[in-house]
Design a protein around this motif. Structure first.
Motif, short mmCIF file in Angstrom:
data_model
loop_
_atom_site.label_atom_id
_atom_site.label_comp_id
_atom_site.label_asym_id
_atom_site.label_seq_id
_atom_site.Cartn_x
_atom_site.Cartn_y
_atom_site.Cartn_z
N VAL B 54 37.40 50.45 45.12
CA VAL B 54 37.46 49.01 45.39
C VAL B 54 37.02 48.73 46.82
CG1 VAL B 54 39.03 47.07 45.70
CG2 VAL B 54 39.20 48.47 43.66
N GLY B 55 37.57 49.49 47.76
CA GLY B 55 37.19 49.29 49.16
C GLY B 55 35.72 49.59 49.37
N ILE B 169 46.00 47.88 38.78
CA ILE B 169 45.13 47.15 37.84
C ILE B 169 45.15 45.66 38.16
CG2 ILE B 169 44.91 46.45 35.42
CD1 ILE B 169 45.75 49.27 34.68
N VAL B 170 46.36 45.12 38.43
CA VAL B 170 46.43 43.70 38.79
C VAL B 170 45.64 43.44 40.07
CG1 VAL B 170 48.00 41.89 39.57
CG2 VAL B 170 48.61 43.31 37.62
N GLY B 171 45.76 44.37 41.03
CA GLY B 171 45.02 44.22 42.29
C GLY B 171 43.52 44.17 42.04
N VAL B 172 43.03 45.06 41.17
CA VAL B 172 41.59 45.09 40.89
C VAL B 172 41.16 43.76 40.30
CG1 VAL B 172 39.84 46.11 39.39
CG2 VAL B 172 41.42 47.58 40.62
N VAL B 173 41.96 43.22 39.36
CA VAL B 173 41.59 41.95 38.73
C VAL B 173 41.56 40.84 39.77
CG1 VAL B 173 42.36 40.20 37.10
CG2 VAL B 173 42.46 42.61 36.48
N PHE B 174 42.57 40.83 40.68
CA PHE B 174 42.61 39.79 41.72
C PHE B 174 41.37 39.88 42.61
CE2 PHE B 174 47.10 38.65 41.13
CZ PHE B 174 46.97 37.29 41.34
N VAL B 175 41.04 41.10 43.03
CA VAL B 175 39.89 41.26 43.92
C VAL B 175 38.62 40.82 43.21
CG1 VAL B 175 38.48 42.95 45.13
CG2 VAL B 175 40.94 43.09 45.26
N SER B 180 34.09 37.13 42.70
CA SER B 180 33.12 36.45 41.86
C SER B 180 33.35 34.94 41.79
CB SER B 180 33.11 37.04 40.45
OG SER B 180 34.40 36.95 39.90
N LYS B 181 34.58 34.47 42.09
CA LYS B 181 34.83 33.04 41.91
C LYS B 181 34.98 32.28 43.23
CE LYS B 181 34.87 33.09 37.43
NZ LYS B 181 33.52 32.96 36.93
N SER B 182 35.55 32.96 44.25
CA SER B 182 35.80 32.18 45.47
C SER B 182 34.53 32.11 46.31
CB SER B 182 36.93 32.82 46.27
OG SER B 182 36.39 33.79 47.13
N ARG B 183 34.51 31.10 47.16
CA ARG B 183 33.32 30.84 47.96
C ARG B 183 33.09 31.98 48.96
NH1 ARG B 183 30.54 26.40 49.84
NH2 ARG B 183 30.07 26.53 52.06
N LYS B 184 34.18 32.37 49.62
CA LYS B 184 34.01 33.40 50.65
C LYS B 184 33.75 34.76 50.03
CE LYS B 184 35.96 31.05 54.41
NZ LYS B 184 37.16 30.49 54.97
N GLY B 185 34.28 34.98 48.82
CA GLY B 185 34.05 36.26 48.16
C GLY B 185 32.58 36.46 47.83
N ARG B 186 31.89 35.35 47.55
CA ARG B 186 30.47 35.46 47.22
C ARG B 186 29.64 35.86 48.43
NH1 ARG B 186 29.30 36.48 42.56
NH2 ARG B 186 27.23 35.57 42.68
N TYR B 187 30.19 35.65 49.62
CA TYR B 187 29.44 35.97 50.83
C TYR B 187 28.99 37.44 50.83
CZ TYR B 187 30.72 31.60 53.19
OH TYR B 187 30.85 30.29 53.56
N VAL B 264 33.81 45.03 41.26
CA VAL B 264 34.94 45.92 41.49
C VAL B 264 35.40 46.56 40.18
CG1 VAL B 264 37.29 46.02 42.33
CG2 VAL B 264 35.63 44.61 43.48
N VAL B 265 35.37 45.76 39.10
CA VAL B 265 35.81 46.29 37.81
C VAL B 265 34.92 47.46 37.40
CG1 VAL B 265 36.04 45.75 35.37
CG2 VAL B 265 36.77 44.10 37.07
N GLY B 266 33.61 47.29 37.60
CA GLY B 266 32.68 48.38 37.27
C GLY B 266 33.00 49.63 38.05
#
Lengths: 332, 331
Positions: B54-55, B169-175, B180-187, B264-266
């Motif tokens: 994930v990191g 698993i919950v952490g991976v889903v959150f990340v 993929s959905k938040s604006r800053k995450g897309r950066y 991250v899921v991949g």
């Protein structure tokens, strides 16, 4: 005359001299020429691979699979000569060729399959060391002791000497010249640079860049094979885990030698000087009483400092020049 | 319906199919492999790799590489291990480990952004430095005698599900949702896809590259904590060579080393595949020395097939575009 030598190589040369002086002051035994020449044995494998990885890096790629090709060729040499019973020189030749084939596989996949060099050589690294372990596992040889019992002539490759000069020094010089002539004195070498500077332009000007790239990986594989044989000869037994810790030194040598990791710039002379610096540093620190475990710290710092210096340098120079020209403009 | 076809086209879906195929094929040979107990065990042993992957995905997305995770893992495991051994609380140990991760991440980020060193070289150097620091810190000894209640932490079950597995698993889903959905995450994707474009859009590129290294460092130190609680001792070469396995896992899961592509899921699926192969070999009664050969050749085959597929679709798309242009002219 002095202007013709690249500044970075000159810096490296001065570094070697200062290393000799400093380590010699800590431990006068360091000034013993025989000890210095014999220390070549400890870094010859890194240097040999470094010369040809330099070419790969100049084309814009990277090859990290060499470290496991060392182990593979070592095992193959041992198995062919000791278990199968083939003549030692024939088995050496076979082993080196297998190293070349491994490199060729990398090269073909990278050049023609258009896959990132890092990924393929990473897979190759796992695969080749895996094959070496499988070969050892299938042939009932002790993993820890390795295959030993090589003839005297074989151990002479690394341990012998000609007219007082250790064979490893001669091998270092020979491999250096082969790499130097290939890279700096042939058309092939020019093509390597052109491919690294801009692959598309090189392709349009009629260079078969894919062939050039595949060839550099092939050469890198061959050199790893030679390094594997030399290491086996030096240590007297064939094991699959030889070379596993060489990844860091090989890349340090290439980068410290002034080769840009993005490709297009660099040379073999720098790599040769850098490998001597690294080798002398290891032996010098050992003589100064520093534990071998701590040498990684020194090489790591050396790597960062050298790359940072190389990277900042052009910007710095550009700024200095701009300030100076501005002053001239004002003055005129 | 179109949503389903979209999912099938996803790279992660292909990875997932491969994982299921692996389980089914090995399950045919030895049905014990399909038991819930084994699946639980496979998941548990892959937790470490999932956290690291994930990191690593954050760093890879921005087009960089982080080789130093193995060193960060070893150092933070050693430090938190000693704290726990000397009677410190879990909380202090976790804080110390995370601090180490942050510091190493900042150093990496500083080298890549300010000193303009290629991330591969920078993190490789940091890897060898952290290894030495670990040896100096532990004096070359193993960290042993870690209290048994720490080891139990990794084995707590609620309703038959391992708590640690659940958290990861919950952490991976959150990340994944963040990326993929938040604006800053897309950066992160934007930076890896096109740095100049990202700068033009006003994305603080350097800051986000630094963030990615810090996140990778934190993940590595969390993996160090998991290492301590799962294994129970820290050897001087803990986590040696793990960085290459993690990169391989990310690549298997469809994260591109060029940057901008991947999820991250991949990466987590890739990590599960790599660890499942090891246990699959045990169940198929294949000697353990085949491990590296099989994972290495698998990595090469998957990557090459993927590259060829991508190349062909690109060519097809180009052809389609050219044809469309010609038609327009005629009309």
């Amino acid at each position: 005359m002095l202007n013709k030598i690249p500044k970075w190589n000159l810096t490296l040369f001065i570094l070697i001299i200062s290393e000799i002086i400093v380590f010699g002051m800590i431990n006068p035994r360091f000034w013993n020429v025989t000890i210095l020449l014999n220390s070549f044995n400890d870094f010859i494998s890194v240097a040999i691979i470094g010369f040809f990885v330099t070419m790969v890096v100049i084309t814009g790629g990277i090859d990290i699979s060499g470290v496991s090709i060392i182990g593979l060729t070592s095992v193959v040499t041992g198995l062919l000569s000791q278990v199968v019973g083939i003549n030692i020189w024939v088995s050496i030749l076979c082993a080196i060729l297998i190293g070349g084939l491994c490199g060729l596989l990398n090269g073909v996949l990278i050049a023609y399959g258009r896959v990132q060099a890092m990924v393929i050589t990473l897979g190759g690294m796992l695969l080749y060391s895996g094959i070496a372990i499988v070969l050892v596992g299938l042939s009932d040889v002790s993993t820890y002791e390795g295959i030993s019992g090589f003839p005297e002539g074989f151990s002479q490759i690394a341990n012998g000497e000609v007219m007082g000069i250790p064979n490893s020094v001669i091998l270092f010089i020979v491999m250096f010249f082969i790499a130097y002539i290939l890279l700096h004195r042939t058309r092939f070498g020019r093509y390597i640079y052109l491919t690294g500077i801009n692959q598309n332009t090189a392709e349009y000007s009629g260079i078969n860049t894919k062939k050039i790239i595949a060839a550099t990986y092939f050469l890198s594989g061959l050199s790893a094979g030679i390094a594997g044989v030399v290491l086996t000869s030096y240590l007297g037994s064939a094991r699959s885990d030889y070379g596993a810790e060489y990844l860091m030194p090989i890349l340090t040598v290439v980068v410290l030698g002034g080769t840009l990791i993005t490709g297009g710039k660099g040379g073999v002379i720098g790599t040769a000087l850098a490998s001597i610096i690294l080798g002398f540093m290891q032996i010098g620190l050992q003589m100064a009483g520093v534990s071998t475990q701590y040498i990684g710290l020194a090489t790591g710092v050396l790597l960062i400092v050298s790359v940072a210096f190389l990277g900042i340098n052009p910007d710095f120079r550009f700024n200095v020049r701009r300030i100076f020209t501005q002053k001239q403009n004002i003055g005129g | 319906m179109s949503r389903i076809t979209n999912i099938i086209k996803l790279r992660e879906f292909r990875t997932f199919i491969f994982l299921i195929l692996l389980f089914v094929v090995v399950g045919f040979i030895n049905s014990d492999y399909l038991s819930l107990q084994n699946i639980d065990k496979s998941l548990k042993s892959s937790l470490l790799y999932i956290v690291l992957a994930v990191g690593m995905t954050f760093v890879l997305l921005t087009g960089n590489l982080d080789i130093s995770v193995g060193g960060t893992l070893g150092l933070s495991a050693a430090v938190s291990g000693t704290i726990l051994r000397d009677g410190g609380s879990v909380f202090t140990a976790a804080i110390a480990a995370i601090l180490i991760g942050v510091v190493i991440g900042l150093i990496n980020g500083f080298g890549v952004i300010k000193l303009k060193i290629s991330s591969f070289i920078m993190t490789l150097a940091i890897l060898s430095i952290t290894r030495v620091v670990q040896v100096i810190y532990t004096d070359g000894k193993w960290v042993e005698n870690i209290p048994a209640n720490i080891k139990e932490l990794s084995n707590i079950d609620i309703f038959g599900i391992n708590v640690l597995t659940f958290i990861v698993i919950v952490g991976v889903v959150f990340v994944q949702v963040y990326l993929s959905k938040s604006r800053k995450g897309r950066y992160y994707n934007a930076i890896g896809d096109n740095v100049d474009g990202a700068i033009s859009l006003g994305i603080p590129v350097n800051r986000y590259i630094a963030y990615s290294f810090v996140i990778s460092g934190i993940c590595a130190s969390l993996a160090g904590l998991i290492f301590v609680s799962q294994i129970g001792f820290v050897s001087t070469n803990a986590g040696a060579g793990i960085e290459l396995t993690v990169i391989a896992a990310c690549v298997l899961g469809g994260v591109s080393l060029v940057g901008g592509i991947g999820t991250v899921v991949g990466a987590a699926l890739g990590a599960i595949i790599l660890t499942s192969i090891n246990s699959a070999l045990v169940y198929m009664k294949v000697p353990a020395f085949w491990n590296d050969t099989i994972s290495g050749s698998l990595l090469i085959i998957i990557v090459v097939v993927d590259a060829l597929l991508a190349f062909n679709t690109n060519k097809k798309a180009k052809k389609l575009r050219l044809n469309a242009r010609v038609l327009q002219k005629e009309a």
